[in-house]
Motif scaffolding. Structure first.
Motif, PDB file in Angstrom:
ATOM      1  N   ARG A 124      -7.653  -3.472   4.056  1.00 20.05           N
ATOM      2  CA  ARG A 124      -6.939  -2.727   5.108  1.00 20.05           C
ATOM      3  C   ARG A 124      -7.255  -1.226   5.084  1.00 20.05           C
ATOM      4  O   ARG A 124      -7.552  -0.649   6.133  1.00 20.05           O
ATOM      5  N   PRO A 125      -7.215  -0.561   3.919  1.00 18.23           N
ATOM      6  CA  PRO A 125      -7.545   0.869   3.920  1.00 18.23           C
ATOM      7  C   PRO A 125      -8.976   1.155   4.375  1.00 18.23           C
ATOM      8  O   PRO A 125      -9.230   2.184   5.005  1.00 18.23           O
ATOM      9  N   VAL A 126      -9.913   0.241   4.080  1.00 12.62           N
ATOM     10  CA  VAL A 126     -11.292   0.415   4.547  1.00 12.62           C
ATOM     11  C   VAL A 126     -11.321   0.327   6.069  1.00 12.62           C
ATOM     12  O   VAL A 126     -11.917   1.175   6.742  1.00 12.62           O
ATOM     13  N   LYS A 127     -10.660  -0.695   6.621  1.00  7.12           N
ATOM     14  CA  LYS A 127     -10.612  -0.847   8.071  1.00  7.12           C
ATOM     15  C   LYS A 127      -9.946   0.364   8.724  1.00  7.12           C
ATOM     16  O   LYS A 127     -10.407   0.846   9.760  1.00  7.12           O
ATOM     17  N   ASP A 128      -8.842   0.840   8.127  1.00  7.00           N
ATOM     18  CA  ASP A 128      -8.149   2.012   8.678  1.00  7.00           C
ATOM     19  C   ASP A 128      -9.072   3.225   8.708  1.00  7.00           C
ATOM     20  O   ASP A 128      -9.085   3.977   9.688  1.00  7.00           O
ATOM     21  N   SER A 129      -9.832   3.417   7.655  1.00  7.36           N
ATOM     22  CA  SER A 129     -10.752   4.558   7.601  1.00  7.36           C
ATOM     23  C   SER A 129     -11.860   4.427   8.638  1.00  7.36           C
ATOM     24  O   SER A 129     -12.236   5.410   9.282  1.00  7.36           O
ATOM     25  N   LEU A 174     -12.761   6.901   3.420  1.00  7.55           N
ATOM     26  CA  LEU A 174     -13.551   5.673   3.490  1.00  7.55           C
ATOM     27  C   LEU A 174     -14.276   5.418   2.171  1.00  7.55           C
ATOM     28  O   LEU A 174     -14.307   4.291   1.677  1.00  7.55           O
ATOM     29  N   ALA A 175     -14.839   6.476   1.595  1.00 12.25           N
ATOM     30  CA  ALA A 175     -15.544   6.329   0.314  1.00 12.25           C
ATOM     31  C   ALA A 175     -14.585   5.845  -0.776  1.00 12.25           C
ATOM     32  O   ALA A 175     -14.910   4.947  -1.551  1.00 12.25           O
ATOM     33  N   ARG A 176     -13.400   6.444  -0.821  1.00 11.12           N
ATOM     34  CA  ARG A 176     -12.414   6.043  -1.824  1.00 11.12           C
ATOM     35  C   ARG A 176     -11.968   4.601  -1.600  1.00 11.12           C
ATOM     36  O   ARG A 176     -11.920   3.797  -2.531  1.00 11.12           O
ATOM     37  N   ALA A 177     -11.654   4.268  -0.350  1.00 12.42           N
ATOM     38  CA  ALA A 177     -11.178   2.920  -0.041  1.00 12.42           C
ATOM     39  C   ALA A 177     -12.249   1.870  -0.299  1.00 12.42           C
ATOM     40  O   ALA A 177     -11.967   0.808  -0.861  1.00 12.42           O
ATOM     41  N   SER A 178     -13.487   2.163   0.094  1.00 19.65           N
ATOM     42  CA  SER A 178     -14.546   1.169  -0.133  1.00 19.65           C
ATOM     43  C   SER A 178     -14.867   1.050  -1.618  1.00 19.65           C
ATOM     44  O   SER A 178     -15.158  -0.040  -2.106  1.00 19.65           O
ATOM     45  N   GLY A 179     -14.777   2.155  -2.352  1.00 21.41           N
ATOM     46  CA  GLY A 179     -14.967   2.094  -3.804  1.00 21.41           C
ATOM     47  C   GLY A 179     -13.901   1.236  -4.468  1.00 21.41           C
ATOM     48  O   GLY A 179     -14.198   0.428  -5.364  1.00 21.41           O
ATOM     49  N   HIS A 211       0.832  -1.209   0.000  1.00 18.32           N
ATOM     50  CA  HIS A 211       0.000   0.000   0.000  1.00 18.32           C
ATOM     51  C   HIS A 211       0.871   1.264   0.000  1.00 18.32           C
ATOM     52  O   HIS A 211       0.595   2.215  -0.737  1.00 18.32           O
ATOM     53  N   LEU A 212       1.936   1.267   0.795  1.00 21.50           N
ATOM     54  CA  LEU A 212       2.835   2.426   0.824  1.00 21.50           C
ATOM     55  C   LEU A 212       3.531   2.615  -0.524  1.00 21.50           C
ATOM     56  O   LEU A 212       3.669   3.745  -1.000  1.00 21.50           O
ATOM     57  N   VAL A 213       3.979   1.522  -1.112  1.00 23.86           N
ATOM     58  CA  VAL A 213       4.637   1.602  -2.427  1.00 23.86           C
ATOM     59  C   VAL A 213       3.674   2.203  -3.444  1.00 23.86           C
ATOM     60  O   VAL A 213       4.052   3.072  -4.234  1.00 23.86           O
ATOM     61  N   GLU A 214       2.429   1.776  -3.399  1.00 25.18           N
ATOM     62  CA  GLU A 214       1.409   2.322  -4.303  1.00 25.18           C
ATOM     63  C   GLU A 214       1.214   3.817  -4.044  1.00 25.18           C
ATOM     64  O   GLU A 214       1.122   4.612  -4.978  1.00 25.18           O
ATOM     65  N   ARG A 215       1.181   4.212  -2.770  1.00 25.43           N
ATOM     66  CA  ARG A 215       0.954   5.621  -2.420  1.00 25.43           C
ATOM     67  C   ARG A 215       2.086   6.546  -2.857  1.00 25.43           C
ATOM     68  O   ARG A 215       1.846   7.708  -3.160  1.00 25.43           O
ATOM     69  N   VAL A 216       3.320   6.035  -2.852  1.00 27.34           N
ATOM     70  CA  VAL A 216       4.437   6.896  -3.253  1.00 27.34           C
ATOM     71  C   VAL A 216       4.641   6.920  -4.762  1.00 27.34           C
ATOM     72  O   VAL A 216       5.474   7.658  -5.255  1.00 27.34           O
ATOM     73  N   GLY A 217       3.887   6.102  -5.492  1.00 26.08           N
ATOM     74  CA  GLY A 217       3.977   6.154  -6.948  1.00 26.08           C
ATOM     75  C   GLY A 217       4.474   4.901  -7.623  1.00 26.08           C
ATOM     76  O   GLY A 217       4.801   4.926  -8.808  1.00 26.08           O
ATOM     77  N   GLY A 218       4.575   3.814  -6.903  1.00 28.69           N
ATOM     78  CA  GLY A 218       4.962   2.542  -7.505  1.00 28.69           C
ATOM     79  C   GLY A 218       6.352   2.085  -7.105  1.00 28.69           C
ATOM     80  O   GLY A 218       7.077   2.763  -6.371  1.00 28.69           O
ATOM     81  N   ARG A 245      -5.658 -11.893  -3.193  1.00 31.28           N
ATOM     82  CA  ARG A 245      -4.676 -11.009  -2.550  1.00 31.28           C
ATOM     83  C   ARG A 245      -5.012  -9.552  -2.819  1.00 31.28           C
ATOM     84  O   ARG A 245      -4.945  -8.706  -1.929  1.00 31.28           O
ATOM     85  N   ALA A 246      -5.412  -9.246  -4.050  1.00 34.43           N
ATOM     86  CA  ALA A 246      -5.777  -7.868  -4.392  1.00 34.43           C
ATOM     87  C   ALA A 246      -6.971  -7.400  -3.562  1.00 34.43           C
ATOM     88  O   ALA A 246      -7.005  -6.258  -3.090  1.00 34.43           O
ATOM     89  N   ILE A 247      -7.923  -8.291  -3.351  1.00 31.81           N
ATOM     90  CA  ILE A 247      -9.083  -7.948  -2.525  1.00 31.81           C
ATOM     91  C   ILE A 247      -8.646  -7.723  -1.079  1.00 31.81           C
ATOM     92  O   ILE A 247      -9.029  -6.731  -0.453  1.00 31.81           O
ATOM     93  N   ARG A 248      -7.823  -8.649  -0.548  1.00 27.30           N
ATOM     94  CA  ARG A 248      -7.338  -8.490   0.834  1.00 27.30           C
ATOM     95  C   ARG A 248      -6.574  -7.173   0.996  1.00 27.30           C
ATOM     96  O   ARG A 248      -6.696  -6.503   2.027  1.00 27.30           O
TER      97      ARG A 248
END
Length: 141
Positions: free
Chosen positions: A126-131, A93-98, A11-18, A119-122
């Motif tokens: 986490r971001p939904v739970k965090d929100s 939450l809206a973004r993560a659940s979407g 998730h962090l790797v994705e957030r920083v741009g790959g 794995r992609a679903i799992r």
């Protein structure tokens, strides 16, 4: 915790741009970054790299660890505004659940669920739970 840590790294790797951006940021190869997020590999991200990646990715791991330990983190220079926090959290939450909904619908559209799709679903859970946890914390005080 091991798969959870790997999910946070992904998730962090994705957030920083790959992986390429993360590799440049940390001074390591994209292969190394990939291994740190691979559930089937025993190699984990070193703590110093996790700290740097987490800082660039919005302190997700730090916040997650603090919440798991029962702490609320607030930067010294920030004066929390409860209404703004709730609105921001609802947006997250809206973004993560979407993202979770789209990933799940795409994965099951062919009525077959592969291990990579699972794995992609799992990873999107986490971001939904965090929100949700952040929203609960907004009203805990």
């Amino acid at each position: 915790m091991s798969n959870s840590l790997k999910a946070i790294v992904r998730h962090l790797v994705e957030r920083v741009g790959g992986q390429i951006t993360a590799g440049k940021l940390l001074g390591v190869s994209t292969t190394e970054v990939s291994l740190w997020g691979n559930d089937n590999n025993t190699r984990f991200i070193p703590v110093d790299h996790l700290v740097d990646l987490d800082a660039a990715g919005g302190d997700l791991f730090l916040k997650h660890l603090a919440r798991q330990r029962g702490y609320d983190l607030v930067k010294r220079e920030e004066q929390p505004n409860k209404a703004d926090d709730v609105l921001r959290t609802i947006g997250q939450l809206a973004r993560a659940s979407g993202d979770l909904e789209c990933t799940t619908l795409e994965a099951v559209s062919d009525h077959d669920l592969t291990p990579n799709e699972e794995r992609a679903i799992r990873d999107r859970i986490r971001p939904v739970k965090d929100s949700i946890e952040a929203l609960e914390q907004s009203f805990a005080h």
